[in-house]
Design an enzyme around this catalytic site. Structure first.
Site, PDB file in Angstrom:
ATOM      1  N   ASP A 247      84.696 -67.015  34.225  1.00 29.84           N
ATOM      2  CA  ASP A 247      84.593 -67.202  32.784  1.00 29.84           C
ATOM      3  C   ASP A 247      85.885 -67.677  32.156  1.00 29.84           C
ATOM      4  OD1 ASP A 247      83.301 -67.034  30.323  1.00 29.84           O
ATOM      5  OD2 ASP A 247      84.028 -64.998  29.964  1.00 29.84           O
ATOM      6  N   VAL A 298      80.121 -72.576  22.905  1.00 30.72           N
ATOM      7  CA  VAL A 298      81.514 -72.676  22.490  1.00 30.72           C
ATOM      8  C   VAL A 298      81.518 -72.459  20.982  1.00 30.72           C
ATOM      9  CG1 VAL A 298      83.548 -74.150  22.282  1.00 30.72           C
ATOM     10  CG2 VAL A 298      82.197 -74.194  24.402  1.00 30.72           C
ATOM     11  N   GLY A 299      82.004 -71.314  20.595  1.00 29.19           N
ATOM     12  CA  GLY A 299      82.182 -71.028  19.172  1.00 29.19           C
ATOM     13  C   GLY A 299      81.083 -70.308  18.427  1.00 29.19           C
ATOM     14  N   CYS A 304      84.509 -65.018  17.230  1.00 32.22           N
ATOM     15  CA  CYS A 304      85.093 -66.270  17.688  1.00 32.22           C
ATOM     16  C   CYS A 304      85.660 -67.085  16.534  1.00 32.22           C
ATOM     17  CB  CYS A 304      83.917 -67.012  18.308  1.00 32.22           C
ATOM     18  SG  CYS A 304      84.392 -68.367  19.235  1.00 32.22           S
TER      19      CYS A 304
HETATM   20  P1  XMP Z   1      78.513 -62.469  20.367  1.00 28.52           P
HETATM   21  O1  XMP Z   1      78.134 -63.317  19.196  1.00 28.52           O
HETATM   22  O2  XMP Z   1      77.326 -61.813  20.986  1.00 28.52           O
HETATM   23  O3  XMP Z   1      79.085 -63.483  21.461  1.00 28.52           O
HETATM   24  O4  XMP Z   1      79.606 -61.507  20.076  1.00 28.52           O
HETATM   25  C1  XMP Z   1      79.591 -63.061  22.680  1.00 28.52           C
HETATM   26  C2  XMP Z   1      80.404 -64.169  23.287  1.00 28.52           C
HETATM   27  O5  XMP Z   1      81.453 -64.587  22.419  1.00 28.52           O
HETATM   28  C3  XMP Z   1      82.484 -65.193  23.191  1.00 28.52           C
HETATM   29  N1  XMP Z   1      83.751 -64.587  22.786  1.00 28.52           N
HETATM   30  C4  XMP Z   1      84.741 -65.246  22.178  1.00 28.52           C
HETATM   31  N2  XMP Z   1      84.863 -66.538  21.840  1.00 28.52           N
HETATM   32  N3  XMP Z   1      87.032 -66.099  20.987  1.00 28.52           N
HETATM   33  C5  XMP Z   1      86.018 -66.964  21.261  1.00 28.52           C
HETATM   34  O6  XMP Z   1      86.171 -68.144  20.987  1.00 28.52           O
HETATM   35  C6  XMP Z   1      86.988 -64.794  21.306  1.00 28.52           C
HETATM   36  O7  XMP Z   1      87.932 -64.034  21.073  1.00 28.52           O
HETATM   37  C7  XMP Z   1      85.779 -64.343  21.933  1.00 28.52           C
HETATM   38  N4  XMP Z   1      85.383 -63.136  22.408  1.00 28.52           N
HETATM   39  C8  XMP Z   1      84.138 -63.329  22.928  1.00 28.52           C
HETATM   40  C9  XMP Z   1      82.153 -64.928  24.648  1.00 28.52           C
HETATM   41  O8  XMP Z   1      81.586 -66.092  25.198  1.00 28.52           O
HETATM   42  C10 XMP Z   1      81.140 -63.802  24.547  1.00 28.52           C
HETATM   43  O9  XMP Z   1      80.302 -63.711  25.662  1.00 28.52           O
END
Ligand code: XMP
Length: 480
Positions: A247, A298-299, A304
């Site tokens: 990942d 992505v995003g 995020c």
């Molecule tokens: P949800 O919306 O369920 O999404 O919280 C989970 C996914 O979000 C991603 N993720 C991040 N993406 N910065 C990002 O750009 C972050 O700090 C971050 N933390 C998590 C990741 O793909 C996760 O599975």
């Protein structure tokens, strides 16, 4: 090999979950219980739910609980390998039907019980002596009592115990007849082996646990693309993980491709998930390097900031649609990762062709996530969540670096460091959320006339809506 749009109206721009809806089809599926939600991507899930590898979300209790209901949790890459190995061993030692009890002794205190009660949705401490249950303490028993009171003084001793191996329906009936909410489960010697609530017994009749070839609960683990990737992957495989997730935020990069090749070379069989990407080219390159499942997103994640920081990303429904079609063409699968906030989003991701959805922040606000429950000024319960690319996660991950290196890395944050995820008073457990997701999904399948997820993807007809269309679908606030 792609989803159908209503009246063939495919918009020239990308869409996310809130932009779209499904129309009902003529259906021959009579009951929601006739729908099979088993996934066919090799992950072994019997419901299409994966818990995201986020430190504030996926720990041992989450992993145990979701696997018992047929999902799988991915233990984050920031956890030391030996700790992950412990978690894997622990999850694999859990029972498939009854829950792990919280246990204390009769001379432990009400304060001890109150600290442990929010860790488990069943909301009870079993008081044990020489391994045998002698009482049960719930939060109600502790109300208004001095925290130093010994449990022997507050526990209820009118115990109904259930024998290990009892049929779940019979367990439900016995609990109902005895007007008990829960009961300790004991082996032939009367030793405590678990706890079963009425709801737990009911759920055991509706869900199939996600199990490995030996019949043990499944669990996955993530690794990043830096450092000795092959060593980490080998360690985790030896520890018994069922699925490896390679990942990184930008999955379509050379380092990912070489990491994937190294991992694939170790084991030709184990399912490998890799991501994240949002284009068909990304899917193709990761599949070519050895991925069985490509993680898409992505995003869209709730924690995020990537899109606002960089302008990079893609509305999630279209990203899943395109990537799933490409994966399908290659005989592979995708997981829709991020941005799931309602049961409808799960249904739409699966209609778009995802094999599983990954949920992070929504599940952070549950009893089973690793953090402690806090209360705000109004007494509402919440847990803290943070993004895996946030300054906070970077600080935790780089603990061994020099202060200078840590400070430099933290400058490149792309995530929220502290968010309050409120526990839904009606649905405080991840199992309550899973119930509502699964109910929504089963119903969506019957509307589409689908008996399984493959048919759901084939039969779903998608329309595009305005914001007014989306808001129309939201129930009015009850005090309107
Ligand atoms: P949800 O919306 O369920 O999404 O919280 C989970 C996914 O979000 C991603 N993720 C991040 N993406 N910065 C990002 O750009 C972050 O700090 C971050 N933390 C998590 C990741 O793909 C996760 O599975």
């Amino acid at each position: 090999d792609n989803v159908r749009f209503l009246n063939n109206q495919v918009p020239p721009y990308d869409l996310t979950y809130s932009d779209v809806f499904m129309v009902p089809n003529r259906s021959a599926v009579g009951s929601r219980l006739d729908v099979d939600l088993t996934t066919r991507d090799g992950s072994g899930t019997t419901i299409p739910i994966v818990v995201a590898n986020m430190t504030a979300v996926a720990g041992r209790r989450m992993a145990e609980t979701v696997a018992r209901r047929g999902g799988i949790a991915v233990i984050p890459q920031d956890i030391p390998l030996d700790v992950v190995a412990d978690v894997v061993q622990w999850v694999k030692s859990r029972h498939l039907v009854h829950d792990t009890p919280i246990t204390l002794g009769p001379t432990d205190t009400v304060g001890d019980a109150l600290n442990l009660l929010p860790k488990r949705a069943h909301n009870a401490v079993i008081v044990v002596e020489a391994g045998r249950p002698i009482g049960v303490v719930t939060e109600a028993d502790c109300q208004g009592v001095d925290r130093f009171t010994q449990l022997a003084q507050v526990m209820s001793t009118e115990l109904l115990t259930l024998p290990d191996g009892i049929d779940p329906q019979e367990a439900f009936d016995r609990l109902h007849e005895g007007r008990h909410r829960l009961a300790p489960v004991v082996d032939g010697d009367g030793r405590l082996v678990g706890i079963l609530t009425r709801t737990g017994a009911l759920r055991a009749t509706l869900y199939q646990p996600a199990v490995d070839a030996a019949g043990k609960l499944r669990v996955a683990a993530a690794i990043g693309i830096n450092g000795d990737v092959a060593h980490k992957a080998k360690y985790l495989l030896d520890a018994g993980v069922d699925l490896l997730v390679v990942d990184t935020a930008h999955g379509h990069q050379e380092k990912m491709i070489s990491a994937l090749r190294a991992v694939r070379a170790l084991d030709p069989q184990v399912p490998i998930v890799a991501g994240n990407v949002v284009t068909r080219e990304g899917v193709r390159d990761l599949v070519e390097a050895g991925a069985d499942i490509v993680k898409v997103g992505v995003g869209p994640g709730a924690m995020c900031t990537t899109r606002m920081m960089t302008g990079v990303g893609r509305p999630q429904f279209s990203a899943v649609l395109e990537c799933a079609a490409e994966a399908r063409r290659l005989g592979k699968h995708v997981w829709a990762d991020g941005g799931i906030r309602h049961p409808r989003d799960v249904a739409l991701a699966l209609a778009a062709g995802a094999a599983n959805v990954m949920i992070g922040s929504w599940f952070a606000g549950t009893y089973e996530s690793p953090g402690d429950v806090h209360r705000d000024a109004d007494g509402r319960q919440y847990k803290e969540s943070f993004g895996m690319a946030s300054a906070r996660a970077v600080q935790l991950r780089t603990a061994k670096d020099t202060p200078f290196e840590r400070a430099r890395k933290a400058l490149f944050e792309e995530g929220i460091s502290t968010a309050r995820m409120y526990l839904d008073p009606e649905r405080p457990s991840v199992e309550d959320l899973i119930d509502s997701i699964v109910a929504g999904l089963r119903s969506a399948c019957t509307y589409a006339g689908a008996r399984n997820l493959e048919e759901f993807h084939e039969r779903a007809v998608i329309g595009v809506q305005s914001l007014a269309g989306f808001t129309e679908g939201m129930p009015l606030p009850t005090s309107w």
